[in-house]
Design a protein around this motif. Structure first.
Motif, PDB file in Angstrom:
ATOM      1  N   GLY A 258       5.161   2.212  -4.652  1.00 28.20           N
ATOM      2  CA  GLY A 258       3.964   2.437  -3.844  1.00 28.20           C
ATOM      3  C   GLY A 258       3.672   3.917  -3.621  1.00 28.20           C
ATOM      4  N   TYR A 259       3.151   4.219  -2.447  1.00 25.63           N
ATOM      5  CA  TYR A 259       2.721   5.586  -2.133  1.00 25.63           C
ATOM      6  C   TYR A 259       3.125   5.931  -0.704  1.00 25.63           C
ATOM      7  N   LEU A 260       3.311   7.229  -0.466  1.00 27.63           N
ATOM      8  CA  LEU A 260       3.548   7.711   0.884  1.00 27.63           C
ATOM      9  C   LEU A 260       2.323   8.525   1.302  1.00 27.63           C
ATOM     10  N   VAL A 261       1.680   8.095   2.387  1.00 26.77           N
ATOM     11  CA  VAL A 261       0.390   8.687   2.766  1.00 26.77           C
ATOM     12  C   VAL A 261       0.533   9.544   4.011  1.00 26.77           C
TER      13      VAL A 261
ATOM     14  N   PRO B 100       2.239  -0.119  -0.282  1.00 25.73           N
ATOM     15  CA  PRO B 100       2.742  -0.711  -1.525  1.00 25.73           C
ATOM     16  C   PRO B 100       1.692  -0.678  -2.645  1.00 25.73           C
ATOM     17  N   GLU B 101       2.203  -0.626  -3.847  1.00 26.75           N
ATOM     18  CA  GLU B 101       1.380  -0.586  -5.060  1.00 26.75           C
ATOM     19  C   GLU B 101       0.286  -1.670  -5.048  1.00 26.75           C
ATOM     20  N   GLU B 102       0.661  -2.896  -4.622  1.00 26.15           N
ATOM     21  CA  GLU B 102      -0.295  -4.024  -4.698  1.00 26.15           C
ATOM     22  C   GLU B 102      -1.443  -3.895  -3.703  1.00 26.15           C
ATOM     23  N   ASP B 103      -1.391  -2.877  -2.841  1.00 29.88           N
ATOM     24  CA  ASP B 103      -2.492  -2.659  -1.897  1.00 29.88           C
ATOM     25  C   ASP B 103      -3.558  -1.723  -2.465  1.00 29.88           C
TER      26      ASP B 103
END
Lengths: 248, 388
Positions: B148-151, B224-227
């Protein structure tokens, strides 16, 4: 059990009614129309009876011009299963409507005919009663409560002395009053579904009825403007003023 | 050329106006006072299936177009609910469209029915304090991590964040200096509004107190990636699809507010007797109101033209911007004229005009200022050189 509900297209109750300058009627051009509010209450009652498991099919019926189809679509959005449009572009008076509805009621074999106690345009308060007479079946007017049980219905009506409860054999005609229920607000999915429900269009000839004009509208006039009042200071002054006018 | 509503559109308008009668001007004034979200109104719109107007039917919607949505939003505003009513449902009705257009099947199934059903409440986290309308310059970063990503970043003017559990979030996934075009490298996410990682701070503002506006401070939020909605780096393109319809809707709402103010003022002018006659008998009262009505209806034609073009899949940028400009300016003038018609009473809250005047400043200013629209028209239509 099958229910037939009659619905009428009338000038919306929010419209400020204006009389035509020649006194031949009220202005209807560019004016909003909607379902007669008492007929909405009849539709709502039919739907509630179905929700209680007392009714299996709801058929809406109207008589009038092409635009009446909009009113039938509203009835279908309320929950009617199908609709019958008796198309007649000319003036329809209560007796003509009653004869047509009676014929449809007989043909459909419906056990209950629900209608508003009156339409807010002409306030005739005749159609329901005439349908019952024409078919020689029971009638209960101004219903404030409707209970259906097998081959009978119990109807509570508001009368001057209080509440009166009638028991009628089915089939019967029931005209509904203001306090019977509060009609639901239409939902978008139901409006969308209503577009796909069937509307059968027939003519007066198909039910063996001819247009009849038992009455003739001579003149339509707005109510007189309120005259300027007089301020009185005491009760005595009020009484003598009323006496002077011959009102007491 | 047909300038009238279809029977279906007229039906939507009538049904909504009737539906909204459940919520009196006093209801909206009360919510403007206490700043509490109009949950009763929101629930009633959920139950009536109205939030799903522009969603596909397979996800619980009715599959109608932007024209129908504009008719509905206008009727909501016109009922007296103003922007407090319109903004409370604007995001589910419209802003979730990127998921409809660019989400994958699994995302649509997961997200849309819960939005239509009012179970998930969404805010739209795009604008930032240091970017304004220069969206490509937003500073919020989404850095790639395992799965995923950290925002991290800040957002401003995020409506309904106080009552939302989800957000549509725009963040830069590739730094500006590493992309060929500024419009690349932004990505859109539909994710949880995790209050442990996102501080939501209310902005005190001039009007529409019932629908909160906020600053968001996002600190190490894992998404998460799926978002992610659509491809990585394509977030700006996705948002562009929504610009014109958003202008259409906001413009339609403004016209609804203007009409509400004008008709309220006309009623007052008919009933208010001074010097032995209704003040509405004076042309000094009549003409400004009639002028405002004419202006609003002309603006409405442009807005509905834009909506119709959009629904036909045709280019509508000029019309949507022109409509939003005219609607914002004329609706403001209508509310101000209405206030002048009522004189001193126009300033009193119980007459509801001052609330409409405060709220009409929102569609006048947002989502794009009148100045930027004039810049756009000068360049696109008049072919004048860019001024900024």
């Amino acid at each position: 059990m099958k229910v037939l509900v009659s619905v009428k297209r009338v000038v919306d109750y929010n419209v400020r009614i204006q009389v035509k300058s020649d006194g031949s009627g009220v202005v209807t051009d560019g004016v909003k129309f909607s379902m007669n509010p008492f007929d909405e209450i009849a539709m709502e009652e039919a739907v509630r009876l179905r929700e209680k498991g007392k009714v299996t099919e709801i058929v809406a019926v109207t008589i009038g011009g092409a635009k009446n189809e909009e009113t039938l679509r509203s009835a279908l959005a309320f929950g009617a299963d199908r609709a019958i449009h008796i198309k007649e572009e000319g003036e329809v008076q209560p007796l003509t409507a009653a004869k047509a509805f009676a014929a449809v009621l007989k043909k459909e074999g419906a056990q209950l005919f629900l209608c508003g106690k009156q339409a807010i345009d002409d306030d005739a308060n005749q159609t329901g009663q005439m349908v019952a007479s024409l078919l020689d079946i029971a009638q209960a007017t101004f219903a404030s409560k409707v209970e259906v049980d097998g081959s009978k219905a119990q109807i509570t009506r508001e009368i001057d002395a209080g509440l009166e409860t009638l028991e009628v054999d089915l089939p019967a005609v029931v005209s509904v009053d203001l306090r019977l229920n509060e009609p639901r607000y239409l939902k978008l999915p139901d409006i969308m579904k209503a577009k796909k429900k069937p509307i059968e269009t027939i003519g007066l000839g198909d039910v063996g009825v001819a247009v009849e004009a038992g009455t003739k509208t001579v003149k339509v006039a707005p109510p007189p403007a309120r005259a300027k009042g007089v301020m009185v200071k005491t009760v005595d002054e009020l009484v003598s003023a009323l006496k002077a006018k011959g009102l007491v | 050329m047909d300038f009238s509503l279809t029977p279906d559109q007229q039906n939507i308008r009538d049904t909504i106006l009737k539906h909204c009668q459940q919520f009196s001007p006093e209801y909206w004034l009360q919510h403007d006072h206490d700043g509490v979200f109009p949950q009763e109104f929101f629930r009633s719109m959920v139950e009536g299936g109205w939030l799903g107007m522009a969603m596909p039917s397979e996800y619980g919607g009715s599959g109608l177009g932007i024209t129908e949505a504009a008719v509905m939003m206008q009727a909501v505003a016109e009922s007296g609910a103003g922007m407090s009513g319109a903004s409370s449902i604007h995001i589910p009705v419209f802003s979730v469209q990127p998921v409809v257009l660019f989400g994958n099947e699994q995302q649509k199934k997961r997200i849309l029915p819960r939005v239509v059903g009012g179970e998930d409440r969404v805010c739209f986290a795009v604008t930032e304090p240091n970017a304004g309308l220069n969206t490509t310059e937003i500073k919020t970063r989404a850095e790639k991590r395992e799965g995923g990503y950290l925002v991290n970043g800040e957002k401003i003017w995020i409506s309904t964040a106080q009552v939302s559990n989800k957000m549509l979030l725009l963040a830069r996934t590739t730094p500006l200096e590493q992309v060929k075009k500024k419009t690349e490298g932004l990505s859109l996410f539909y994710t949880d509004l995790d209050r442990a990682k996102v501080e939501v701070r209310l902005i005190h503002k001039m009007g529409r107190h019932a629908v909160d506006s906020n600053m968001l401070f996002i600190n190490d939020l894992f998404v998460p990636e799926e978002d992610r909605i659509g491809e990585e780096g394509q977030g700006f393109k996705i948002l562009l699809h929504g610009l014109n319809p958003e202008r259409v809707l906001v413009a339609a709402e403004a016209i609804g507010i203007g009409r509400a103010a004008i008709f309220r003022a006309a009623r007052y002018a008919r009933e208010r007797i001074v010097f032995g006659r209704p003040i509405g008998m004076n042309q000094g009262i009549q003409h400004p109101l009639a002028k405002c009505w004419a202006q609003l209806e002309a603006a409405n034609l442009m807005v509905m033209k834009a909506a119709t073009l959009f629904d036909k899949g045709q280019e509508c940028g000029v019309e949507a911007n022109t409509g939003k400009y005219l609607a914002g300016e004329f609706a403001f003038e209508a509310c101000h004229t209405a206030m002048l018609t009522l004189g001193g009473m126009g300033y009193a809250q119980e007459y509801h005009i001052e609330r409409l005047l405060r709220e009409v400043l929102i569609p006048r200013t947002a989502p794009v200022s009148p100045h930027m629209i004039l810049n756009f028209l000068a360049e696109k239509v008049l072919e004048l050189p860019k001024s900024y």
